[in-house]
Design an enzyme around this catalytic site. Structure first.
Site, mmCIF file in Angstrom:
data_model
loop_
_atom_site.group_PDB
_atom_site.id
_atom_site.type_symbol
_atom_site.label_atom_id
_atom_site.label_comp_id
_atom_site.label_asym_id
_atom_site.label_seq_id
_atom_site.Cartn_x
_atom_site.Cartn_y
_atom_site.Cartn_z
ATOM 1 C CB CYS A 142 0.317 2.016 4.104
ATOM 2 S SG CYS A 142 -1.327 1.289 3.976
ATOM 3 C CB CYS A 196 -0.896 -0.048 1.242
ATOM 4 S SG CYS A 196 -1.725 1.482 1.643
#
Length: 111
Positions: free
Chosen positions: A36, A33
């Site tokens: 993230c 991700c």
């Protein structure tokens, strides 16, 4: 009390989060991700700033499906602010530092 972010798994969730004496910010993330990776430095800063009244843990979504399902995480990054069994706040997607601090201040200052 540690001043960092603790990495946990489904197996440790009850002990580390539900039985914690203070509120816990749970940071759901994934290695694949990109957003993230933008959030991680803010999470680390919050861990330092709020170390006296907040515990921060991170849990990777893919290997920990039980907690992901329980807290209805549909996208990452996601945050859940939990005290005991009570969900105080939740967000999904990237939020800015100001929004993160506002969310934490709102709940931590009312305790």
């Amino acid at each position: 009390m540690s001043k960092g972010v603790t990495t946990i798994t489904d197996a440790e969730f009850e002990t580390e989060v539900l039985q914690a004496e203070q509120p816990v910010l749970v940071y759901f993330w994934a290695s694949w991700c990109g957003p993230c990776q933008l959030m991680s430095p803010m999470i680390n800063q919050a861990a330092t700033k709020y170390s006296d009244r907040l515990k921060i843990v991170k849990i990777e979504v893919d290997p920990n499906p039980v907690t992901v399902k329980k807290y209805q995480v549909e996208g990452v990054p996601a945050l859940r602010l939990i005290q005991g069994e009570k969900l105080l706040a939740s967000t999904e997607g990237v939020i800015g530092k100001d929004k993160l601090l506002e969310l934490l201040d709102k709940h931590l200052n009312s305790n």
